[in-house]
Write an enzyme that holds these catalytic residues in place. Structure first.
Site, PDB file in Angstrom:
ATOM      1  N   SER A  22      -9.256  -2.393   3.568  1.00  0.00           N
ATOM      2  CA  SER A  22      -9.731  -2.648   2.144  1.00  0.00           C
ATOM      3  C   SER A  22      -9.513  -3.959   1.676  1.00  0.00           C
ATOM      4  O   SER A  22     -10.383  -4.869   1.276  1.00  0.00           O
ATOM      5  CB  SER A  22      -9.131  -1.657   1.482  1.00  0.00           C
ATOM      6  OG  SER A  22      -9.354  -1.591  -0.041  1.00  0.00           O
ATOM      7  N   SER A  29      -4.611  -6.664 -12.027  1.00  0.00           N
ATOM      8  CA  SER A  29      -5.763  -5.965 -11.413  1.00  0.00           C
ATOM      9  C   SER A  29      -5.222  -5.031 -10.178  1.00  0.00           C
ATOM     10  O   SER A  29      -4.050  -5.321  -9.694  1.00  0.00           O
ATOM     11  CB  SER A  29      -6.934  -6.918 -10.720  1.00  0.00           C
ATOM     12  OG  SER A  29      -7.505  -7.380 -11.810  1.00  0.00           O
ATOM     13  N   HIS A  30      -5.826  -3.978  -9.647  1.00  0.00           N
ATOM     14  CA  HIS A  30      -5.548  -3.169  -8.830  1.00  0.00           C
ATOM     15  C   HIS A  30      -5.106  -3.530  -7.615  1.00  0.00           C
ATOM     16  O   HIS A  30      -4.268  -2.910  -6.546  1.00  0.00           O
ATOM     17  CB  HIS A  30      -6.069  -1.586  -8.830  1.00  0.00           C
ATOM     18  CG  HIS A  30      -5.380  -0.770  -8.115  1.00  0.00           C
ATOM     19  ND1 HIS A  30      -4.162  -0.139  -8.534  1.00  0.00           N
ATOM     20  CD2 HIS A  30      -6.046   0.114  -7.182  1.00  0.00           C
ATOM     21  CE1 HIS A  30      -4.151   0.865  -7.595  1.00  0.00           C
ATOM     22  NE2 HIS A  30      -5.027   1.039  -6.656  1.00  0.00           N
ATOM     23  N   LEU A  39      -9.275  -8.756  -6.130  1.00  0.00           N
ATOM     24  CA  LEU A  39      -9.728  -9.958  -5.234  1.00  0.00           C
ATOM     25  C   LEU A  39     -11.230  -9.986  -4.974  1.00  0.00           C
ATOM     26  O   LEU A  39     -11.700 -11.244  -4.700  1.00  0.00           O
ATOM     27  CB  LEU A  39      -8.983  -9.141  -3.696  1.00  0.00           C
ATOM     28  CG  LEU A  39      -7.425  -9.474  -3.601  1.00  0.00           C
ATOM     29  CD1 LEU A  39      -6.752  -8.702  -2.438  1.00  0.00           C
ATOM     30  CD2 LEU A  39      -7.243 -11.051  -3.348  1.00  0.00           C
ATOM     31  N   ALA A  40     -11.922  -8.929  -4.735  1.00  0.00           N
ATOM     32  CA  ALA A  40     -13.500  -9.016  -4.582  1.00  0.00           C
ATOM     33  C   ALA A  40     -14.100  -9.886  -5.437  1.00  0.00           C
ATOM     34  O   ALA A  40     -14.849 -10.875  -5.369  1.00  0.00           O
ATOM     35  CB  ALA A  40     -14.041  -7.620  -4.444  1.00  0.00           C
ATOM     36  N   HIS A  80      -4.513   9.288   0.798  1.00  0.00           N
ATOM     37  CA  HIS A  80      -3.469   8.878   1.790  1.00  0.00           C
ATOM     38  C   HIS A  80      -2.406   9.809   1.880  1.00  0.00           C
ATOM     39  O   HIS A  80      -2.160  10.617   1.226  1.00  0.00           O
ATOM     40  CB  HIS A  80      -2.900   7.643   0.969  1.00  0.00           C
ATOM     41  CG  HIS A  80      -2.057   6.704   1.660  1.00  0.00           C
ATOM     42  ND1 HIS A  80      -0.937   6.913   2.271  1.00  0.00           N
ATOM     43  CD2 HIS A  80      -2.534   5.240   2.050  1.00  0.00           C
ATOM     44  CE1 HIS A  80      -0.356   5.846   2.648  1.00  0.00           C
ATOM     45  NE2 HIS A  80      -1.282   4.988   2.706  1.00  0.00           N
ATOM     46  N   GLY A  83      -1.127  -4.384   4.164  1.00  0.00           N
ATOM     47  CA  GLY A  83      -1.533  -5.516   4.975  1.00  0.00           C
ATOM     48  C   GLY A  83      -3.153  -5.669   4.970  1.00  0.00           C
ATOM     49  O   GLY A  83      -3.956  -4.767   4.265  1.00  0.00           O
ATOM     50  N   ARG A 108       4.732   3.723   7.947  1.00  0.00           N
ATOM     51  CA  ARG A 108       4.590   4.375   9.540  1.00  0.00           C
ATOM     52  C   ARG A 108       4.257   3.244  10.364  1.00  0.00           C
ATOM     53  O   ARG A 108       4.721   3.572  11.611  1.00  0.00           O
ATOM     54  CB  ARG A 108       3.645   5.378   9.323  1.00  0.00           C
ATOM     55  CG  ARG A 108       4.041   6.765   8.298  1.00  0.00           C
ATOM     56  CD  ARG A 108       2.876   7.618   8.268  1.00  0.00           C
ATOM     57  NE  ARG A 108       1.993   7.295   7.138  1.00  0.00           N
ATOM     58  CZ  ARG A 108       0.530   7.051   7.289  1.00  0.00           C
ATOM     59  NH1 ARG A 108      -0.085   7.404   8.155  1.00  0.00           N
ATOM     60  NH2 ARG A 108       0.053   6.561   6.213  1.00  0.00           N
TER      61      ARG A 108
END
Length: 609
Positions: free
Chosen positions: A409, A45-46, A18-19, A256, A53, A272
């Site tokens: 992120s 891509s990861h 995305l970046a 995480h 979200g 959660r």
């Protein structure tokens, strides 16, 4: 000198997540030629694995009423444990709503407000009928308001597919299955990269007026990680190996709270956020005992520590893969699980053989994110080399400090791609591209010599896969959620040994063509250097801040450690050189994070009991 293909462009982006894609779009929209390099096809891509979200202060949902960028800014700073640069956090919070709405315009099918009543954690929530149809949000850890915009639990997938469609629309050139081996530079300026085609094994040269690293994180330095197998920190270590570019806060490693046992695939914080509970072996919901206000939705570093403290006290569930706790989402109901949490439902069914509609999910904190990375200024300009930019998880911008909030992120990738992409375009328009052919030949020749040396050392003294296994074990066992001097010294000593051994790797194969053993051998020294920076930075930092928790120094020490670690690796050095720079405090002075962690002393007591 062997023949190599040579490509020239205005902007070279290394990484198609995305970046990288967002920065490429910004540059291409301003009439610049752009080439993107990627290890995998862009949609693999990861970024596509992100589930929960993207944070943005829209204030549309009932529980987000009154939200604004000021609140988002404060949450981000507190979440970072005052380790972030506040001018970056302010820029980010102000632009996140713009980025979310732009992604909606481009086609992201955000979940929308429904004018209905529902029960959340025992409380009734009534959505405003006048807000129906607007982008909604879910609850996430460490936030004062509900602001995490989402598309069920496939948000990264939706964002990346939409972003890649814009890349295709603009006709941006993408060369996938291409791995960068080194930056081309003259100690002052970066001119591009030397790369290797993973299909053929042939070397390629890419020169550009500006070079952008957006290769993601280094999760696969750890044995158990939620990261994709391609997340080996390649962009970080090629920058580090220039000897000029520092890495910031490499000791800041996020775990995480909910990696599924034993595959370590991520179970989104959205589980959660939507109302899931953490239970111990007695099926007791234990988080309210530690964090009565935020419960399961304290900041990620806090929840991860609380889980491990509870396990240490004997309340973990025994399993062949070590003790774990349970994540319970059964009470959310079949409809909700199979719609808003359908991806994790499929993960549970396909990779664990359980159905979260009826079964508890075994989870344990797992390495997840790297707050550290290539140190840049607020414009994304990397320290040390002109013409080099970095953004996303590969960079230390520094938005996250010592702990990243969930949902920040994905938001960072798009926001940084947008605002840093603008700076890249402005820089590139004024930059020239003048270099000597001998400079290119020298860099290519160095890589050719590396490859030839590995091939000629067939059946050499060291096996790359054994070195990697030992590196992973060293980090996992000694540089984890809880840290102290003894294990950290052990890690530094072991990594020093592994680094020396990495110079003696030999291949068991012929190394020709698309050879994965050669690819691993070319990476291993850089990966060990990254691991060394993590361990050395953690040993030096004698305090606890965010994800960096020293049991022998359990308090945050703002008098001595309100500063960022910069790790350099000078040419010929056998260990990193650590320097420090102050953190920018522009608006919010250091204070209590608000997660009950003023009880750090009691947490220390719990962990040792």
């Amino acid at each position: 000198m062997k023949h190599y293909d040579h490509f020239t462009t205005d902007v070279l982006v290394v990484g198609a997540g995305l970046a990288g894609e967002r920065a490429a779009i910004e540059a291409a929209s301003r009439g610049l030629n752009v080439i993107i390099l990627s290890l995998v096809p862009p949609r693999r891509s990861h970024s596509s694995a992100a589930q929960g979200g993207m944070q943005a202060a829209l204030g549309n949902s009932a529980m987000g009423k009154g939200d604004n960028p000021d609140v988002h800014f404060a949450d981000t700073v507190k979440g970072s444990d005052w380790g972030c640069d506040q001018d970056v956090a302010r820029l980010f919070a102000e632009n996140a709503p713009i980025a979310v709405r732009q992604m909606a315009y481009w086609g992201v099918p955000w979940n929308r407000v429904k004018a209905e009543k529902r029960i959340y954690d025992g409380k009734e929530i009534q959505e405003d009928p006048e807000k129906e149809g607007l982008i909604t949000a879910r609850n996430f850890g460490g936030t004062a308001k509900w602001r995490t915009c989402y598309t069920s639990d496939g948000t990264g997938h939706s964002l990346l597919y939409t972003m890649d469609s814009v890349v295709l629309k603009l006709g941006i050139t993408v060369h996938d299955r291409t791995e960068v081996l080194s930056l081309i530079h003259d100690d002052k300026r970066c001119f591009g990269v030397v790369s290797r085609c993973l299909r053929t094994g042939q070397l390629r040269v890419y020169t550009a007026r500006s070079t952008v690293i957006a290769t993601g994180g280094y999760g696969r330095l750890y044995g158990a990680s939620t990261n994709a197998v391609i997340n080996e920190g390649s962009g970080m270590f090629v920058a580090l190996e220039t000897g000029k570019v520092p890495l910031g806060n490499m000791e800041a490693v996020q775990f995480h709270p909910t990696g599924i046992v034993p595959t370590w695939i991520l179970i989104t914080e959205g589980a959660r956020g939507d109302g899931g509970y953490l239970l111990d072996k007695n099926h007791h919901r234990f988080m309210p005992d530690y964090e009565p206000k935020k419960k399961e939705l304290a900041s990620r570093d806090v929840v991860s520590r609380r889980i491990m403290q509870h396990i240490r006290k004997g309340y973990g569930v025994d399993s062949p893969h070590g003790p774990h706790v349970w994540l319970d989402i059964r009470h959310l109901g079949e409809k909700h699980i199979n719609t808003n949490l359908r991806e994790i439902a499929n993960i549970c069914r396909n990779f664990r053989g359980i159905d979260p509609v009826h079964d508890l999910i075994p989870v344990r904190p797992t390495q997840h994110y790297s707050m550290g990375g290539i140190r840049t200024d607020i414009n994304g300009i990397a320290y040390g080399l002109e013409g080099l930019f970095a953004l996303g998880e590969a960079a230390c911008w520094d938005l996250h400090g010592f702990n990243r909030l969930g949902g920040n992120s994905l938001a960072e990738t798009v926001v940084a791609g947008m605002v840093v992409g603008d700076k890249i375009a402005s820089y590139t328009r004024e930059a020239d591209l003048q270099y000597s052919s001998s400079l290119i030949d020298d860099h290519v020749g160095f890589q050719e010599d590396r490859i030839q040396a590995l091939i000629e050392a067939r059946n050499g003294d060291e096996n790359v896969y054994e070195l990697r296994r030992e590196m992973e074990e060293t980090l996992s066992e000694n540089v984890g959620i809880f840290r102290s001097e003894g294990p950290l010294k052990k890690a530094v000593s072991k990594l020093h040994e592994l680094l020396e051994r990495s110079y003696h790797v030999g291949l068991t194969s012929d190394g020709k063509g698309a050879n994965p053993e050669l690819a691993s051998a070319l990476r291993i020294t850089g990966m060990i250097k990254l691991a060394y920076c993590i361990a050395a930075g953690a040993l030096a930092r004698e305090e606890s801040r965010g994800s960096h928790y020293r049991e022998d120094f359990p308090a945050r020490d703002d008098d001595n450690w309100l500063k960022r670690t910069l790790a350099y690796w000078p040419e010929g050095a056998k260990e990193p050189v650590l320097e420090y720079e102050p953190v920018k405090i522009t608006e919010l002075p250091p204070g209590d994070r608000g997660y009950g962690e003023a009880t750090r002393e009691s947490a220390e007591s719990n962990s040792s009991s």
